[in-house]
Design a protein around this motif. Structure first.
Motif, PDB file in Angstrom:
ATOM      1  N   ASP A 580       0.860  -1.185   0.000  1.00  0.00           N
ATOM      2  CA  ASP A 580       0.000   0.000   0.000  1.00  0.00           C
ATOM      3  C   ASP A 580       0.897   1.236   0.000  1.00  0.00           C
ATOM      4  O   ASP A 580       1.458   1.616   1.031  1.00  0.00           O
ATOM      5  N   CYS A 581       1.064   1.824  -1.168  1.00  0.00           N
ATOM      6  CA  CYS A 581       2.005   2.932  -1.311  1.00  0.00           C
ATOM      7  C   CYS A 581       1.641   4.109  -0.416  1.00  0.00           C
ATOM      8  O   CYS A 581       2.505   4.736   0.209  1.00  0.00           O
ATOM      9  N   THR A 582       0.359   4.428  -0.352  1.00  0.00           N
ATOM     10  CA  THR A 582      -0.081   5.559   0.474  1.00  0.00           C
ATOM     11  C   THR A 582       0.205   5.299   1.939  1.00  0.00           C
ATOM     12  O   THR A 582       0.694   6.179   2.671  1.00  0.00           O
ATOM     13  N   ASP A 583      -0.064   4.064   2.391  1.00  0.00           N
ATOM     14  CA  ASP A 583       0.178   3.706   3.786  1.00  0.00           C
ATOM     15  C   ASP A 583       1.669   3.783   4.113  1.00  0.00           C
ATOM     16  O   ASP A 583       2.064   4.317   5.153  1.00  0.00           O
ATOM     17  N   ILE A 584       2.507   3.256   3.209  1.00  0.00           N
ATOM     18  CA  ILE A 584       3.952   3.283   3.446  1.00  0.00           C
ATOM     19  C   ILE A 584       4.459   4.720   3.473  1.00  0.00           C
ATOM     20  O   ILE A 584       5.261   5.100   4.344  1.00  0.00           O
ATOM     21  N   ARG A 585       3.964   5.554   2.543  1.00  0.00           N
ATOM     22  CA  ARG A 585       4.400   6.940   2.501  1.00  0.00           C
ATOM     23  C   ARG A 585       4.063   7.657   3.810  1.00  0.00           C
ATOM     24  O   ARG A 585       4.924   8.349   4.378  1.00  0.00           O
ATOM     25  N   GLY A 586       2.872   7.452   4.290  1.00  0.00           N
ATOM     26  CA  GLY A 586       2.466   8.103   5.531  1.00  0.00           C
ATOM     27  C   GLY A 586       3.302   7.641   6.709  1.00  0.00           C
ATOM     28  O   GLY A 586       3.742   8.466   7.542  1.00  0.00           O
ATOM     29  N   LYS A 587       3.538   6.339   6.810  1.00  0.00           N
ATOM     30  CA  LYS A 587       4.311   5.816   7.933  1.00  0.00           C
ATOM     31  C   LYS A 587       5.778   6.238   7.864  1.00  0.00           C
ATOM     32  O   LYS A 587       6.404   6.516   8.899  1.00  0.00           O
ATOM     33  N   VAL A 588       6.324   6.285   6.661  1.00  0.00           N
ATOM     34  CA  VAL A 588       7.713   6.716   6.510  1.00  0.00           C
ATOM     35  C   VAL A 588       7.865   8.178   6.903  1.00  0.00           C
ATOM     36  O   VAL A 588       8.813   8.559   7.618  1.00  0.00           O
ATOM     37  N   GLU A 589       6.942   9.019   6.446  1.00  0.00           N
ATOM     38  CA  GLU A 589       7.007  10.447   6.808  1.00  0.00           C
ATOM     39  C   GLU A 589       6.906  10.636   8.313  1.00  0.00           C
ATOM     40  O   GLU A 589       7.632  11.446   8.903  1.00  0.00           O
ATOM     41  N   ALA A 590       6.010   9.853   8.964  1.00  0.00           N
ATOM     42  CA  ALA A 590       5.869   9.951  10.415  1.00  0.00           C
ATOM     43  C   ALA A 590       7.135   9.457  11.113  1.00  0.00           C
ATOM     44  O   ALA A 590       7.587  10.046  12.105  1.00  0.00           O
ATOM     45  N   LEU A 591       7.726   8.399  10.585  1.00  0.00           N
ATOM     46  CA  LEU A 591       8.942   7.842  11.167  1.00  0.00           C
ATOM     47  C   LEU A 591      10.092   8.833  11.071  1.00  0.00           C
ATOM     48  O   LEU A 591      10.867   9.010  12.033  1.00  0.00           O
ATOM     49  N   VAL A 592      10.214   9.501   9.939  1.00  0.00           N
ATOM     50  CA  VAL A 592      11.287  10.482   9.754  1.00  0.00           C
ATOM     51  C   VAL A 592      11.103  11.664  10.710  1.00  0.00           C
ATOM     52  O   VAL A 592      12.070  12.171  11.299  1.00  0.00           O
ATOM     53  N   ARG A 593       9.855  12.111  10.878  1.00  0.00           N
ATOM     54  CA  ARG A 593       9.615  13.218  11.819  1.00  0.00           C
ATOM     55  C   ARG A 593      10.039  12.815  13.231  1.00  0.00           C
ATOM     56  O   ARG A 593      10.643  13.608  13.959  1.00  0.00           O
ATOM     57  N   MET A 594       9.733  11.566  13.614  1.00  0.00           N
ATOM     58  CA  MET A 594      10.132  11.082  14.932  1.00  0.00           C
ATOM     59  C   MET A 594      11.655  11.044  15.058  1.00  0.00           C
ATOM     60  O   MET A 594      12.209  11.346  16.122  1.00  0.00           O
ATOM     61  N   ALA A 595      12.336  10.682  13.976  1.00  0.00           N
ATOM     62  CA  ALA A 595      13.797  10.620  14.014  1.00  0.00           C
ATOM     63  C   ALA A 595      14.394  11.994  14.257  1.00  0.00           C
ATOM     64  O   ALA A 595      15.331  12.143  15.050  1.00  0.00           O
ATOM     65  N   PHE A 596      13.853  13.019  13.612  1.00  0.00           N
ATOM     66  CA  PHE A 596      14.379  14.368  13.819  1.00  0.00           C
ATOM     67  C   PHE A 596      13.964  14.929  15.177  1.00  0.00           C
ATOM     68  O   PHE A 596      14.606  15.853  15.680  1.00  0.00           O
ATOM     69  N   ASP A 597      12.918  14.342  15.767  1.00  0.00           N
ATOM     70  CA  ASP A 597      12.530  14.726  17.132  1.00  0.00           C
ATOM     71  C   ASP A 597      13.293  13.908  18.176  1.00  0.00           C
ATOM     72  O   ASP A 597      13.063  14.065  19.379  1.00  0.00           O
ATOM     73  N   GLU A 598      14.181  13.012  17.703  1.00  0.00           N
ATOM     74  CA  GLU A 598      14.973  12.147  18.580  1.00  0.00           C
ATOM     75  C   GLU A 598      14.074  11.333  19.507  1.00  0.00           C
ATOM     76  O   GLU A 598      14.344  11.166  20.700  1.00  0.00           O
ATOM     77  N   ALA A 599      13.004  10.778  18.973  1.00  0.00           N
ATOM     78  CA  ALA A 599      12.039  10.007  19.779  1.00  0.00           C
ATOM     79  C   ALA A 599      12.684   8.734  20.314  1.00  0.00           C
ATOM     80  O   ALA A 599      13.335   8.000  19.566  1.00  0.00           O
ATOM     81  N   GLU A 600      12.494   8.463  21.603  1.00  0.00           N
ATOM     82  CA  GLU A 600      13.093   7.291  22.231  1.00  0.00           C
ATOM     83  C   GLU A 600      12.405   5.995  21.826  1.00  0.00           C
ATOM     84  O   GLU A 600      13.006   4.922  21.892  1.00  0.00           O
ATOM     85  N   ASP A 601      11.139   6.090  21.448  1.00  0.00           N
ATOM     86  CA  ASP A 601      10.399   4.875  21.093  1.00  0.00           C
ATOM     87  C   ASP A 601      10.315   4.671  19.582  1.00  0.00           C
ATOM     88  O   ASP A 601       9.369   4.094  19.070  1.00  0.00           O
ATOM     89  N   ILE A 602      11.359   5.115  18.866  1.00  0.00           N
ATOM     90  CA  ILE A 602      11.313   5.053  17.401  1.00  0.00           C
ATOM     91  C   ILE A 602      11.307   3.602  16.894  1.00  0.00           C
ATOM     92  O   ILE A 602      10.762   3.314  15.826  1.00  0.00           O
ATOM     93  N   ARG A 603      11.877   2.678  17.673  1.00  0.00           N
ATOM     94  CA  ARG A 603      11.865   1.280  17.262  1.00  0.00           C
ATOM     95  C   ARG A 603      10.426   0.750  17.130  1.00  0.00           C
ATOM     96  O   ARG A 603      10.140  -0.091  16.275  1.00  0.00           O
TER      97      ARG A 603
END
Length: 631
Positions: A580-603
């Motif tokens: 599901d391209c749309t689903d993957i795009r949304g999750k990847v964008e959210a994951l990247v935002r968490m990475a730049f926020d240095e989220a501890e629960d990124i795993r």
């Protein structure tokens, strides 16, 4: 130069005067032998015939000897070629003498020509080859006085073994003593090669190595298959001798082999697997004349991709890397080897969208090889957000630019650690594969991923670590006694990448048949033996425990049922499931935002994209989040 020419002229004159004496001795000696070694009973007419024909025979024979290069050959290197020249020259001389005596009606006994032929042959051979024999004896005596020779065993009694033995025995630069030769051919065992006995087959190597106190083993079988080579090397390693071998990919040119071709055995020789063959025509078709971008082009894999591509005449090669030192080194290497190569080296990060888009907009690459990534498992466990920024965001940025600016193909460099990952690096690479598969469904660009195991000699490989530890005297550190890995050489990995680029169509994951996995403990022991040490005696092996996120066993496939062969029997392809391209795009964008926020629960968020990801060493916040999700 003048002195050398003068010395050569003096040697030639000395040989010529010696030959005059040998011809006279041979003519007189033939009559002497015919008449029972008594000159007094030789018939006067026969003695007169020989006396009258001495001068014509000397002149004719010297001309024949000169025509057969008996005065210009280097007799210290005399071989079968020079021996044949001597024999032909003497036979022709004998025939010419026989015809001349018949022409001038000079009678001689019927046995005279045969006795003359025998005498002149023996005397000429002795005169020419005695210099070589004396030189060998003087060389052996000098070596004996100078230092104790290295006791060497030769494995292989074929043509290559013959050449190696000959050079070792004759060269004044090689202080070697060869007490025995090994060969698996039962017909050769018990025979002699240049006076050296062939004592047994490969199974007897340890026995004779101990008997003769062998220090060095030379494997002189250049055509030996990889599997057989591995078995032979494993036997040789039990002796703790230094091991030398001829190159594995080797051609006998005019049957000439040199000691200079010998090299130390490398750990690659012990893999026991034939290298993957590259379909060169397919690569030429899609590489030649194209604009090619290699991200991470200064790294171990990226730089080798650039080396291979440079051989196939790309229209322009663009190296993109964040680390300027590596990029500078590969730039200098390529320009030196390929001065006509249109090369561009650019510095920047794949996570920088503006920089990446600018490169695609300026150069419009036809092919993209995406090798830029963080790969060190333990470091990424400590810095998971950086793995997401560089690996996930970097792949997303490059893939989107490739699609947007009309690149024909993009190949992602993936890893076997993406299969049911237990670490951040593997999970991030699996997300990269999903990104590629998603773009493949929507874009005209042909995307693919290439998945392989550990690469010998690459940055982060266990091989350089073991080498450094052995050179420092140990200990060699192994994480676990049962840990195993698949291995391939850097050229093999790059060959796979290039060929898969030719096969790429719609998000496939290409996988190499890497043969049998290698036990890391055994690899460590073999490397220690390659350095001439005994494991646990000279160099200690210590077990330090598995690192965070590390598996005992790596896997190559997610679903073996979805696996098919390609035109290369050693390369397989796992065709992608629909994503599901749309689903993957949304999750990847959210994951990247968490990475730049240095989220501890990124795993935890990574696991949403990769459900098979098994999180190891969770932080308290991640454990709480997992518990909440389960409730």
């Amino acid at each position: 130069m003048i002195k050398n020419n003068k010395d050569m002229m003096l040697r030639s004159m000395a040989l010529l005067l010696l030959d005059v004496l040998l011809i006279i001795v041979s003519m007189a000696g033939a009559l002497w032998i015919r008449y029972d070694f008594r000159f007094t009973v030789i018939e006067p007419q026969f003695m007169g015939s020989v006396r009258n024909y001495i001068l014509p025979n000397i002149g004719c024979t010297l001309l024949i000897f000169w025509a057969f290069r008996l005065y210009s050959s280097l007799w210290r290197f005399a071989s079968i070629v020079e021996l044949k020249n001597v024999l032909f020259a003497v036979v022709i001389s004998t025939v010419m003498q026989f015809l001349g005596m018949r022409l001038f009606d000079l009678p001689v006994p019927r046995s005279y020509p045969f006795l003359y032929l025998l005498l002149l042959t023996c005397l000429t051979v002795v005169s020419r080859f005695s210099y070589r024999f004396l030189r060998i004896a003087r060389h052996n005596l000098a070596n004996h006085r100078k230092q104790r020779p290295v006791c060497t065993m030769i494995v292989g009694a074929g043509s290559a073994g013959y050449m190696i033995v000959r050079e070792m025995k004759n060269s004044k630069h090689l202080n070697r003593k060869i007490p025995c030769i090994i060969d698996d051919d039962p017909n050769k065992i018990g025979t002699y090669l240049q006076g050296i006995p062939v004592v047994g087959n490969k199974e007897s190597i340890p026995e004779f190595a101990e008997k003769y106190q062998i220090e060095e083993i030379v494997i002189a079988i250049p055509t030996l298959p990889r599997k057989a080579q591995k078995e032979l090397l494993e036997i040789c390693q039990t002796t703790c001798c230094k091991i030398l071998t001829l190159p594995g990919i080797y051609q006998l040119v005019n049957e000439e082999v040199s000691v200079s071709m010998l090299r130390q055995v490398e750990i690659e020789d012990l893999l026991g697997r034939e290298p993957v063959k590259l379909e060169m025509e397919e690569i030429m078709d899609y590489v030649s004349g194209k604009v090619i971008l290699v991200t991470g082009g200064g790294g171990s894999i990226g730089s080798e991709i650039c080396r291979q591509l440079a051989l196939h005449h790309p229209g322009k090669l663009i190296i993109f890397d964040i680390y300027e030192n590596n990029a500078y080194d590969i730039r200098n290497e390529l320009l030196k080897k390929h001065p006509d190569l249109d090369l561009e080296v650019l510095i920047g990060s794949v996570r920088n969208e503006r920089r990446v888009n600018s490169i695609f907009k300026t150069y419009h690459p036809d092919l993209v090889f995406h090798a830029a990534a963080h790969k060190h498992v333990p470091l990424m466990e400590d810095s998971p957000c950086e793995a997401v920024k560089n690996n996930v965001l970097g792949t997303w940025t490059v893939a989107r630019a490739a699609s947007q600016f009309g690149a024909k193909k993009m190949v992602l460099i993936s890893t076997d650690k993406a299969v049911r990952p237990t670490n951040v690096m593997g999970a991030s690479k699996r997300i990269c594969e999903l990104i590629i598969q998603g773009f493949a469904q929507e874009s005209k660009t042909e995307f693919a991923a290439v998945r392989f195991g550990n690469v010998l000699g690459s940055n982060g490989s266990v091989i350089p670590l073991f080498k450094k530890q052995i050179e420092e005297g140990g200990p060699v550190t192994v994480t676990h006694p049962d840990i195993i890995r698949y291995f391939m050489t850097i050229p093999e990995a790059v060959n796979l990448v290039l060929q898969c680029g030719a096969l790429a169509k719609r998000g496939e994951i290409f996988i190499l048949d890497m043969g049998e996995p290698v036990k890391i403990l055994e690899l460590a022991k073999k490397m220690i033996r390659l350095y001439g040490y005994t494991p646990d005696k000279d160099i200690k092996i210590e077990f330090v425990g598995l690192r965070p996120g590390e598996k005992l066993y790596e896997e190559m496939l997610i679903n073996e049922k979805n696996l098919t062969k390609t035109v290369n029997e050693r390369i397989f392809v796992a065709h992608p499931a629909e994503v599901d391209c749309t689903d993957i795009r949304g999750k990847v964008e959210a994951l990247v935002r968490m990475a730049f926020d240095e989220a501890e629960d990124i795993r935890i968020r990574m696991k949403e994209l990769v459900p098979e990801y098994m999180i190891c060493g969770q932080s308290p916040r991640e454990e709480a989040a997992m518990t909440k999700d389960e409730e």
